[in-house]
Design a protein around this motif. Structure first.
Motif, PDB file in Angstrom:
ATOM      1  N   TRP A   1       0.823  -1.196   0.000  1.00 31.05           N
ATOM      2  CA  TRP A   1       0.000   0.000   0.000  1.00 31.05           C
ATOM      3  C   TRP A   1       0.867   1.260   0.000  1.00 31.05           C
ATOM      4  O   TRP A   1       0.620   2.204  -0.753  1.00 31.05           O
ATOM      5  N   THR A   2       1.903   1.276   0.824  1.00 28.33           N
ATOM      6  CA  THR A   2       2.802   2.426   0.882  1.00 28.33           C
ATOM      7  C   THR A   2       3.466   2.659  -0.470  1.00 28.33           C
ATOM      8  O   THR A   2       3.576   3.797  -0.935  1.00 28.33           O
ATOM      9  N   PHE A   3       3.907   1.591  -1.113  1.00 28.42           N
ATOM     10  CA  PHE A   3       4.520   1.707  -2.438  1.00 28.42           C
ATOM     11  C   PHE A   3       3.522   2.290  -3.430  1.00 28.42           C
ATOM     12  O   PHE A   3       3.851   3.193  -4.201  1.00 28.42           O
TER      13      PHE A   3
ATOM     14  N   CYS B   1       8.329  -4.615  -3.495  1.00 28.61           N
ATOM     15  CA  CYS B   1       7.787  -5.068  -2.221  1.00 28.61           C
ATOM     16  C   CYS B   1       8.270  -6.456  -1.816  1.00 28.61           C
ATOM     17  O   CYS B   1       8.077  -6.867  -0.676  1.00 28.61           O
TER      18      CYS B   1
ATOM     19  N   LEU C   1       0.924   4.169  -2.902  1.00 33.18           N
ATOM     20  CA  LEU C   1       0.645   5.575  -2.612  1.00 33.18           C
ATOM     21  C   LEU C   1       1.801   6.494  -2.999  1.00 33.18           C
ATOM     22  O   LEU C   1       1.601   7.676  -3.239  1.00 33.18           O
ATOM     23  N   SER C   2       3.010   5.934  -3.051  1.00 32.86           N
ATOM     24  CA  SER C   2       4.189   6.756  -3.343  1.00 32.86           C
ATOM     25  C   SER C   2       4.372   7.028  -4.832  1.00 32.86           C
ATOM     26  O   SER C   2       5.280   7.745  -5.214  1.00 32.86           O
ATOM     27  N   ARG C   3       3.536   6.475  -5.683  1.00 32.64           N
ATOM     28  CA  ARG C   3       3.671   6.631  -7.136  1.00 32.64           C
ATOM     29  C   ARG C   3       2.344   7.083  -7.736  1.00 32.64           C
ATOM     30  O   ARG C   3       1.279   6.682  -7.298  1.00 32.64           O
TER      31      ARG C   3
END
Length: 169
Positions: free
Chosen positions: A2-4, A20, A6-8
């Motif tokens: 999820w963090t990945f 990941c 959101l970062s793109r």
């Protein structure tokens, strides 16, 4: 994952898998749930490769705008405008001030882009006389190519890189 995501602004399934370190099954299960809830959306294709996003159009626009407002974004915008330039001309084009890159940062970014094939040298530098002149030969759009540092593991016994964070060798 999820963090990945959101970062793109957009990403591919292969990028999620590699960054990941999850199995294809885990990624598919997670993305299926996000699709069902309307969170994961299609973000277009580049050739046969589908891209996805978890941002709504307003969030995506803000994300892209933030990337353009970085030091590298200012340098990239100047390069796209000038087409042919020296690092000093870029410095003049973007000005000086808080948050703007200095001449060393400009030279570093220019050097990295040249090594990556975005720039070609059209006039070599003559130390003490003139700086090198470059031409932008690979204009991929308004977002600047992003510098990223990776943690690497080097085995001194074998004298080779054995692991790059998030990558498989």
């Amino acid at each position: 994952m999820w963090t990945f995501m959101l970062s793109r602004a957009r990403f591919t399934n292969a990028e999620v898998d590699a960054a990941c370190g999850v199995s294809e099954w885990a990624r598919q299960n997670f993305t299926r749930k996000l699709r069902r809830e309307g969170i994961l959306r299609d973000a277009g294709r580049q050739g046969p490769t589908p891209y996805f996003t978890v941002l709504d159009p307003t969030q995506a626009q803000a994300f892209v705008s933030r990337r353009r407002q970085t030091g590298d974004g200012a340098i990239w915008a100047a390069m796209r405008t000038l087409k042919m330039f020296t690092p000093d001309e870029i410095a003049l084009a973007i000005g000086v001030g808080d948050g703007l890159p200095n001449e060393d940062a400009i030279r570093s970014y220019v050097s990295l882009l040249r090594e990556a094939g975005y720039l070609s040298v059209i006039q070599k530098a003559r130390p003490g006389v003139r700086a090198a002149r470059y031409r932008l030969v690979r204009d991929t759009g308004p977002l600047p190519p992003k510098r990223q540092r990776k943690t690497v593991l080097i085995d001194g016994n074998e004298e080779r890189v054995v692991h790059v964070a998030g990558e498989f060798l």
